[in-house]
Design a protein around this motif. Sequence first.
Motif, PDB file in Angstrom:
ATOM      1  N   VAL A 158       0.870  -1.281   0.037  1.00 19.46           N
ATOM      2  CA  VAL A 158      -0.035  -0.040   0.189  1.00 19.46           C
ATOM      3  C   VAL A 158       0.874   1.329   0.022  1.00 19.46           C
ATOM      4  O   VAL A 158       0.631   2.039  -0.717  1.00 19.46           O
ATOM      5  N   VAL A 159       1.855   1.333   0.816  1.00 22.30           N
ATOM      6  CA  VAL A 159       2.737   2.282   0.770  1.00 22.30           C
ATOM      7  C   VAL A 159       3.519   2.594  -0.410  1.00 22.30           C
ATOM      8  O   VAL A 159       3.517   3.746  -1.054  1.00 22.30           O
ATOM      9  N   PHE A 160       3.807   1.438  -0.910  1.00 19.17           N
ATOM     10  CA  PHE A 160       4.529   1.684  -2.664  1.00 19.17           C
ATOM     11  C   PHE A 160       3.602   2.191  -3.658  1.00 19.17           C
ATOM     12  O   PHE A 160       3.913   3.318  -4.286  1.00 19.17           O
ATOM     13  N   TYR A 161       2.464   1.603  -3.589  1.00 21.93           N
ATOM     14  CA  TYR A 161       1.540   2.241  -4.595  1.00 21.93           C
ATOM     15  C   TYR A 161       1.048   3.505  -4.183  1.00 21.93           C
ATOM     16  O   TYR A 161       0.709   4.214  -5.282  1.00 21.93           O
ATOM     17  N   ASN A 162       0.755   3.760  -3.105  1.00 25.99           N
ATOM     18  CA  ASN A 162       0.416   5.061  -2.578  1.00 25.99           C
ATOM     19  C   ASN A 162       1.398   6.109  -2.997  1.00 25.99           C
ATOM     20  O   ASN A 162       1.336   7.322  -3.399  1.00 25.99           O
ATOM     21  N   GLY A 163       2.793   5.931  -2.861  1.00 26.79           N
ATOM     22  CA  GLY A 163       3.851   6.927  -3.445  1.00 26.79           C
ATOM     23  C   GLY A 163       3.865   6.919  -4.631  1.00 26.79           C
ATOM     24  O   GLY A 163       3.980   8.132  -5.288  1.00 26.79           O
ATOM     25  N   LEU A 164       3.598   5.920  -5.439  1.00 25.36           N
ATOM     26  CA  LEU A 164       3.589   6.173  -6.870  1.00 25.36           C
ATOM     27  C   LEU A 164       2.340   6.880  -7.397  1.00 25.36           C
ATOM     28  O   LEU A 164       2.468   7.691  -8.288  1.00 25.36           O
ATOM     29  N   ALA A 165       1.277   6.545  -6.765  1.00 25.81           N
ATOM     30  CA  ALA A 165       0.049   7.526  -7.158  1.00 25.81           C
ATOM     31  C   ALA A 165       0.370   8.985  -6.786  1.00 25.81           C
ATOM     32  O   ALA A 165       0.024   9.905  -7.543  1.00 25.81           O
ATOM     33  N   THR A 166       1.067   9.276  -5.766  1.00 22.29           N
ATOM     34  CA  THR A 166       1.155  10.698  -5.337  1.00 22.29           C
ATOM     35  C   THR A 166       2.365  11.399  -6.308  1.00 22.29           C
ATOM     36  O   THR A 166       2.115  12.487  -6.594  1.00 22.29           O
ATOM     37  N   THR A 167       3.647  10.517  -6.618  1.00 22.32           N
ATOM     38  CA  THR A 167       4.294  11.066  -7.711  1.00 22.32           C
ATOM     39  C   THR A 167       3.713  11.370  -9.089  1.00 22.32           C
ATOM     40  O   THR A 167       3.940  12.070  -9.689  1.00 22.32           O
ATOM     41  N   ARG A 168       2.596  10.549  -9.217  1.00 25.08           N
ATOM     42  CA  ARG A 168       1.977  10.568 -10.618  1.00 25.08           C
ATOM     43  C   ARG A 168       1.215  11.810 -10.401  1.00 25.08           C
ATOM     44  O   ARG A 168       1.192  12.478 -11.668  1.00 25.08           O
ATOM     45  N   MET A 169       0.514  12.362  -9.257  1.00 23.52           N
ATOM     46  CA  MET A 169      -0.149  13.620  -9.284  1.00 23.52           C
ATOM     47  C   MET A 169       0.935  14.762  -9.478  1.00 23.52           C
ATOM     48  O   MET A 169       0.334  15.743 -10.312  1.00 23.52           O
ATOM     49  N   TYR A 170       1.866  14.517  -9.089  1.00 24.14           N
ATOM     50  CA  TYR A 170       2.897  15.742  -9.508  1.00 24.14           C
ATOM     51  C   TYR A 170       3.466  15.767 -10.837  1.00 24.14           C
ATOM     52  O   TYR A 170       3.735  16.921 -11.144  1.00 24.14           O
ATOM     53  N   ARG A 171       3.268  14.772 -11.473  1.00 29.40           N
ATOM     54  CA  ARG A 171       3.677  14.843 -12.861  1.00 29.40           C
ATOM     55  C   ARG A 171       2.615  15.576 -13.657  1.00 29.40           C
ATOM     56  O   ARG A 171       2.882  16.053 -14.943  1.00 29.40           O
ATOM     57  N   MET A 172       1.369  15.470 -12.996  1.00 25.34           N
ATOM     58  CA  MET A 172       0.244  16.337 -13.899  1.00 25.34           C
ATOM     59  C   MET A 172       0.596  17.767 -13.760  1.00 25.34           C
ATOM     60  O   MET A 172       1.013  18.252 -12.800  1.00 25.34           O
ATOM     61  N   LYS A 173       0.185  18.592 -14.880  1.00 28.14           N
ATOM     62  CA  LYS A 173       0.497  19.863 -14.744  1.00 28.14           C
ATOM     63  C   LYS A 173      -0.136  20.708 -13.752  1.00 28.14           C
ATOM     64  O   LYS A 173      -1.538  20.127 -13.753  1.00 28.14           O
TER      65      LYS A 173
ATOM     66  N   ILE B  97       5.690  11.904   1.265  1.00 26.82           N
ATOM     67  CA  ILE B  97       6.611  10.573   0.674  1.00 26.82           C
ATOM     68  C   ILE B  97       8.114  10.589   1.570  1.00 26.82           C
ATOM     69  O   ILE B  97       8.473   9.452   1.879  1.00 26.82           O
ATOM     70  N   ALA B  98       8.567  11.502   1.734  1.00 22.07           N
ATOM     71  CA  ALA B  98      10.041  11.579   2.411  1.00 22.07           C
ATOM     72  C   ALA B  98       9.808  11.162   3.745  1.00 22.07           C
ATOM     73  O   ALA B  98      10.810  10.392   4.199  1.00 22.07           O
ATOM     74  N   GLN B  99       8.753  11.626   4.404  1.00 23.93           N
ATOM     75  CA  GLN B  99       8.874  11.472   5.924  1.00 23.93           C
ATOM     76  C   GLN B  99       8.146  10.210   6.649  1.00 23.93           C
ATOM     77  O   GLN B  99       8.300   9.405   7.379  1.00 23.93           O
ATOM     78  N   ASN B 100       7.233   9.618   5.728  1.00 24.09           N
ATOM     79  CA  ASN B 100       6.515   8.688   5.846  1.00 24.09           C
ATOM     80  C   ASN B 100       6.878   7.215   5.093  1.00 24.09           C
ATOM     81  O   ASN B 100       6.898   6.140   5.697  1.00 24.09           O
ATOM     82  N   LEU B 101       6.523   7.525   3.777  1.00 22.85           N
ATOM     83  CA  LEU B 101       6.495   6.291   2.775  1.00 22.85           C
ATOM     84  C   LEU B 101       8.139   5.847   2.515  1.00 22.85           C
ATOM     85  O   LEU B 101       8.156   4.380   2.615  1.00 22.85           O
ATOM     86  N   LEU B 102       9.216   6.744   2.206  1.00 22.82           N
ATOM     87  CA  LEU B 102      10.323   6.127   2.015  1.00 22.82           C
ATOM     88  C   LEU B 102      11.155   5.493   3.222  1.00 22.82           C
ATOM     89  O   LEU B 102      11.612   4.168   2.975  1.00 22.82           O
ATOM     90  N   PRO B 103      10.724   5.809   4.348  1.00 26.01           N
ATOM     91  CA  PRO B 103      11.412   4.980   5.628  1.00 26.01           C
ATOM     92  C   PRO B 103      10.834   3.842   5.811  1.00 26.01           C
ATOM     93  O   PRO B 103      11.345   2.597   6.088  1.00 26.01           O
ATOM     94  N   VAL B 104       9.403   3.402   5.420  1.00 27.41           N
ATOM     95  CA  VAL B 104       8.707   2.003   5.607  1.00 27.41           C
ATOM     96  C   VAL B 104       9.631   1.207   4.584  1.00 27.41           C
ATOM     97  O   VAL B 104       9.905   0.188   4.821  1.00 27.41           O
ATOM     98  N   LEU B 105       9.480   1.860   3.175  1.00 23.42           N
ATOM     99  CA  LEU B 105      10.309   0.931   2.422  1.00 23.42           C
ATOM    100  C   LEU B 105      11.676   0.641   2.314  1.00 23.42           C
ATOM    101  O   LEU B 105      12.128  -0.417   2.392  1.00 23.42           O
TER     102      LEU B 105
END
Length: 174
Positions: free
Chosen positions: A38-53, A64-72
């Motif tokens: 869930v953490v992995f795919y949540n992070g990917l979905a979040t980065t995808r939002m940033y790729r949208m203009k 992502i930096a504070q919560n998701l990357l440390p879990v992974l």
Amino acid sequence: MMSSLFSGHFDRVNFLAKKWEALSDKNNLKVPIRAIYVVFYNGLATTRMYRMKGFKFPQPLRHIAQNLLPVLAKAEKSSQWNFKSKSSILKAEYLSLTSKKDKAELEYATAISSARSSKFIHEEGMACELAGMHYKHHGHKAKALELLFHAQKCYEAWGSQMKVDEMASIMEGM
């Protein structure tokens, strides 16, 4: 016959889940394996939002930096084989979004290599696709095409015609 197949699969999944729980207790991971996905795919979905203009909110990127990357990172320490590529993919995307181009490119290469060595053809394709989009964004068309073509081959080997067609469409538009 099908019933015994599913029963065997269920037993295998249960066995591996119990093994993971014991391993996570031993390494003080304390995160159920499904939560890591869930953490992995949540992070990917979040980065995808940033790729949208137009998406410029800082909170999800900090999340992502504070919560998701440390879990992974913790999961990766427990099982390099299973989580190294996932951790590297998300880390590369984060670095790419935060304008750390060179570090992102190294992390994409790590993700591709790790997915290949773990025989996760779908993750190798995903890492190649995301790296290709990174290079495209930075104006390196030849490198982007090379990576997108590799992603297309991975998706073809994985059996996802939809992703094969999507890669072809992206490459045609370049």
